[in-house]
Scaffold this active site. Sequence first.
Site, mmCIF file in Angstrom:
data_model
loop_
_atom_site.group_PDB
_atom_site.id
_atom_site.type_symbol
_atom_site.label_atom_id
_atom_site.label_comp_id
_atom_site.label_asym_id
_atom_site.label_seq_id
_atom_site.Cartn_x
_atom_site.Cartn_y
_atom_site.Cartn_z
ATOM 1 N N ASP A 211 95.072 19.909 30.330
ATOM 2 C CA ASP A 211 96.239 20.137 30.651
ATOM 3 C C ASP A 211 97.074 20.458 29.102
ATOM 4 O O ASP A 211 96.734 20.822 28.512
ATOM 5 C CB ASP A 211 97.412 18.944 31.358
ATOM 6 C CG ASP A 211 97.921 18.969 31.645
ATOM 7 O OD1 ASP A 211 98.641 20.427 32.243
ATOM 8 O OD2 ASP A 211 99.285 17.977 32.170
ATOM 9 N N ASP A 213 101.440 21.159 29.663
ATOM 10 C CA ASP A 213 102.850 19.750 29.020
ATOM 11 C C ASP A 213 102.555 18.551 29.199
ATOM 12 O O ASP A 213 102.239 18.453 29.911
ATOM 13 C CB ASP A 213 103.537 20.705 30.612
ATOM 14 C CG ASP A 213 103.877 21.865 30.266
ATOM 15 O OD1 ASP A 213 105.097 22.258 30.243
ATOM 16 O OD2 ASP A 213 103.051 22.717 30.450
HETATM 17 MG MG LIG Z 1 100.771 17.483 32.411
#
Ligand SMILES: [Mg+2]
Length: 334
Positions: A211, A213
């Site tokens: 992932d 962010d």
């Molecule tokens: Mg995230």
Amino acid sequence: MSTTLQSNLVTSQNIWLHLLPQQKILVSLTGPHGTDIIGCVLDCMAKNDCEIEDFMLSRLHHNVTFGVLITLKSDNANLFRDLAEAAKKWDGNLTFNVHNQQDILPKSLEDAPYKNRIKYTATVLNQNGLTPKFLDEWTKLLLQEKISVEKMQKLSEGKLICADYKLSVPSETDLERLRQELFQLSINHRTDVALQPFNVFRKHKRLVVFDMDSTLIQQEVIDEIARMAGVVNEVAAITEAAMNGEIDFQESLRRRVSLLKGTSVDVLQSIKKKLIFTEGAHLLCKALKKVGFKLAVISGGFIPLANYVKNELGLDYAFANQVRYFKFNLFSIT
Ligand SMILES: [Mg+2]
């Protein structure tokens, strides 16, 4: 029957063992690290008639323990005399546990039979250190679930921040409920707990997908764009509602992007300069590449920034939303 010989007592005490051929004996020698604990035990085994069935070595700080399960081939007790002498030489503690064929499992193991079990591995991690309180609750949870620990190993250098457990889990365990309990334990102690089947696939993974962010980078990109557009609070409220499951991700993204309408896509260039990579991200990606993994980032944000992160970390793939550039430089997504 269990007999412990402390090396300094061997010469002053007569130890009597009633030995039979085919008897299983668990021999364990503990001594200071840097001595030849393994070599001397194996030397005694090689000189005397026995069969080695299993062994295990562990080192903790400056102490080494070498345990060997043997089956005797004769009633000759010379093996034990040799072991006692070796223990004395290396200032070690020698333990014999004699197991008879008809030995019954201790009562404590009746609730955790070794049949019908599946092997799992659990990795626990807290970057500030695994606390005794967490380890205690984690171990109690395993006991409550009748899960036996077969092996535990520290994975981190220095401080105890990460450990691997090899677990033997009853096959009838409700894994969904177990995962919920582990999730709650993880939240209570701010400690990651990852449970995976212990099988050949665990060791042969070739792709790692991250992932972006708040994972590879410390910020939420959409919040940073909103900050520049002057709508940070409005966007944060929608993000929170999405995180709480009140609106689905697609809808939340549409709403947030519509709040950004009118913002120049040039802000993405400015945000690139502000991105803070998570501590260890560069090192982790470099190490994974070195051992042959393919790496990817998948982001719910925008492709220009995902590509930037991909290039910075040397990843192989980046997937994210495409930004459509309207003639007035307005934000839109495809
Ligand atoms: Mg995230």
